[in-house]
Design a protein around this motif. Structure first.
Motif, short mmCIF file in Angstrom:
data_model
loop_
_atom_site.label_atom_id
_atom_site.label_comp_id
_atom_site.label_asym_id
_atom_site.label_seq_id
_atom_site.Cartn_x
_atom_site.Cartn_y
_atom_site.Cartn_z
N CYS A 255 38.70 47.57 34.21
CA CYS A 255 38.32 47.70 35.28
C CYS A 255 38.82 46.56 36.13
O CYS A 255 38.66 45.61 35.88
N LEU A 256 39.41 47.03 37.40
CA LEU A 256 40.02 46.10 38.20
C LEU A 256 38.66 45.47 39.31
O LEU A 256 38.94 44.48 40.11
N GLY A 257 37.60 46.26 39.25
CA GLY A 257 36.41 45.83 40.27
C GLY A 257 37.13 46.19 41.58
O GLY A 257 36.36 45.60 42.63
N CYS A 258 37.59 47.30 41.71
CA CYS A 258 38.19 48.04 43.10
C CYS A 258 37.09 48.25 44.14
O CYS A 258 37.38 48.31 45.05
N SER A 259 35.90 48.48 43.61
CA SER A 259 34.88 48.94 44.46
C SER A 259 34.05 47.62 44.95
O SER A 259 32.94 47.76 45.66
#
Lengths: 219, 360
Positions: B298-302
């Motif tokens: 997960c890129l942590g985009c949120s």
């Protein structure tokens, strides 16, 4: 900037700089201090002296038999939290990741459940040590602020780390941030108090062992 | 578009005109109720409420963005579900979708604002440029900053769709040349709901709008202004690879045995433990998969500042600002300071010896 960003960024960087500076400063200071010349005639030298020094170091790792029974619980508790801390620091995958990013060294980690169990045991041993210090009349008298501070900055990362892994109380990212900040507090305190014994124990025990071995004393 | 613009009938009427049956609406209500972890009976209530609700007037503003958010919604794998969102609302202005252009488009926005004063919802995707008066992002001769202030003034609520409008996103990343800020930094006197993600999960956008239309109030929000029903759990807590994390089984790289065995991607830089979104539960492309299931962390985009979290492949415990030269300099200065302190001690000792000699 979130708490975790601050902890992972400037806080840990500054803490590591202070830690390295402080440790090297104290060791260099000790190394370059003037030493009194030992004018006694050496009874043993070379390999025998080395052997005697190492032997003395090892023997001092456990209380003399005269005191062993009386201090057994204390000794076991001390070893428990020291070994526990080593297992937590060097056996947990996330800590290995941290060490890897600093040194490039890495190895296999232990399952999280094992680390959690070790953390609980370590915490129990640390609490026992504090209670003993608070209840033992002699220890209570000779204890100073630095003793309690050393206990606090050692215990805090264990508590916050256990909470972070167990996702207790608040959100994980805040717990992780607080945990890293508690490690920062430990690192900054380390060189300037009794925690420095982690390095100095090798210096002092070796010096003592060599001092007596040179005279032929078996201590 | 024309039959949508300014159409203010009920949702039920709009659905009937497009051939959507009552059964389909009930299914959609149940689907939304499940998504938001509401009791099963809430599905019927949502469907009934939606059928009788007035279509909500929505003005959709696109600022510093890549159009990925609207693409996420309109080109999702199962558009039959997500497109129902357009039956729930009266989309009175959306630069990408509307047929009108130029002055006619701007007139549609102003007309909608006048006709629904105090009742319309503003959806924003993209961050707002503020540097030099916001001149780095303009449309129709106005800066985004001006349009947002003008439109938000009489709005009921603001829905920030995507991480750019919610937290600044990629335009806000270091060095942030346009002075990009999230909508909530500009609009402080209206309720702002952040539906973050790069792009956001279409079901989450649809579900949030449906919640607004159905219940006529804001959903419960987390501390970052995101709807709790969708952002209540971390990706890590809902990840199917979580048991491997607990066992200490990690993929070390994207092509090792651990990766082939589907082990936890934490050591490959996965930001799942600090990322809150619905990806691991609703998934993407009609529930087919999500990034971790496809083999990438997960890129942590949120999350805010996800672009500046030290790198996508840097693990969470790793320092983001670690510089070896700082540590080396600290060691060198420590050695010099230690030697200097020892020299001072030697001088004091020598002085004490000399003074002792004089007194004798």
């Amino acid at each position: 900037m979130t708490l975790l960003d601050f902890a992972r960024g400037p806080a840990i960087e500054v803490a590591m700089v202070v830690f390295v500076f402080g440790v090297i400063w104290r060791l260099a200071w000790l190394l370059f201090l003037p030493h009194a010349q030992d004018r006694s005639k050496a009874k043993i030298t070379g390999g025998a002296l080395l052997s005697g020094t190492v032997g003395s170091f090892v023997r001092h790792m456990w209380p003399a038999k005269e005191y062993a029974a009386r201090t057994l619980v204390h000794t076991v508790a001390s070893y428990t939290f020291h070994i526990g801390l080593a297992v937590i620091v060097f056996g947990f995958g996330q800590h290995i990741q941290f060490i890897r990013s600093i040194t490039g060294l890495h190895w296999g980690g232990l399952p999280t459940a094992v680390i959690s169990a070790v953390s609980v045991i370590t915490l129990a041993a640390l609490l026992f040590m504090l209670l003993r210090r608070l209840t033992n009349p002699v220890l209570k008298v000779i204890s100073t602020f630095t003793d309690y501070w050393s206990w606090f900055v050692t215990t805090l990362p264990v508590v916050t780390g256990l909470a972070a892994v167990s996702h207790l109380w608040i959100r994980y990212e805040d717990l992780l941030g607080i945990h890293i900040l508690s490690v920062c507090l430990f690192l900054v305190s380390f060189p300037f108090g009794k925690l420095m014994h982690a390095f100095l124990v090798f210096v002092t025990r070796t010096q003592t062992g060599m001092f007596y071995s040179r005279r032929g004393a078996h201590v | 578009m024309d039959d949508w613009v300014m159409e203010q009938g009920t949702v039920g009427e709009a659905l009937a005109r497009q051939g959507v049956s009552r059964r389909s609406l009930l299914k959609y209500g149940s689907y939304l109720a499940t998504l938001m972890a509401l009791p099963p009976t809430a599905g019927r209530a949502i469907a009934q409420s939606l059928a009788g609700a007035k279509r909500q007037s929505v003005i959709w503003l696109s600022f510093q963005e890549c159009t990925g958010c609207i693409e996420s919604l309109t080109r999702s794998f199962s558009p039959s579900v997500e497109e129902m969102i357009f039956n729930l609302i009266s989309l009175d202005y959306q630069e990408t979708l509307q047929a009108a252009a130029g002055e006619a488009a701007e007139k549609a926005r102003l007309d909608a604002m006048a006709a629904n004063k105090g009742k319309y919802v503003v959806v924003v995707d993209g961050s707002v440029s503020t540097r030099d008066g916001g001149i780095y992002s303009c449309a129709a001769g106005k800066t985004n900053l001006e349009v947002l202030k003008e439109t938000a003034k009489d709005a009921l609520a603001i829905l920030s769709v995507g991480t750019c409008s919610s937290f600044g996103g990629i335009p806000h990343a270091h060095p942030n040349p346009t002075g990009a800020v999230p909508v909530s930094d500009i609009v402080t006197d209206k309720p702002v709901i952040n539906v973050s993600g790069c792009p956001p999960v279409p079901e989450v956008i649809a579900g949030t709008v449906a919640y607004l239309v159905t219940f006529g109030k804001l959903p419960p929000l987390d501390r970052l202004g995101r709807p709790k029903p969708f952002f209540g759990d971390s990706i890590h807590d809902r990840c199917y690879r979580r048991p491997f994390y607990d066992k200490g089984l990690f993929a070390k790289s994207f092509d090792d045995e651990g990766a082939r065995n589907g082990w936890c991607l934490y050591e490959c830089g996965c930001k799942g433990p600090v990322t809150y979104n619905a990806c691991a539960t609703t998934k993407w492309n009609g529930g087919t998969s999500f990034p971790i299931q496809s083999g990438h962390g997960c890129l942590g985009c949120s999350e805010p500042n996800f672009w500046d979290m030290g790198g996508f492949y840097k693990t969470l415990p790793q320092p983001t600002h670690h510089h070896g030269r700082d540590i080396g300099a600290a060691a060198a200065v420590g050695a010099i300071a230690g030697a200097g302190t020892a020299v001072l001690a030697r001088q004091r000792r020598q002085k004490a010896i000399e003074e002792e000699g004089k007194t004798k």
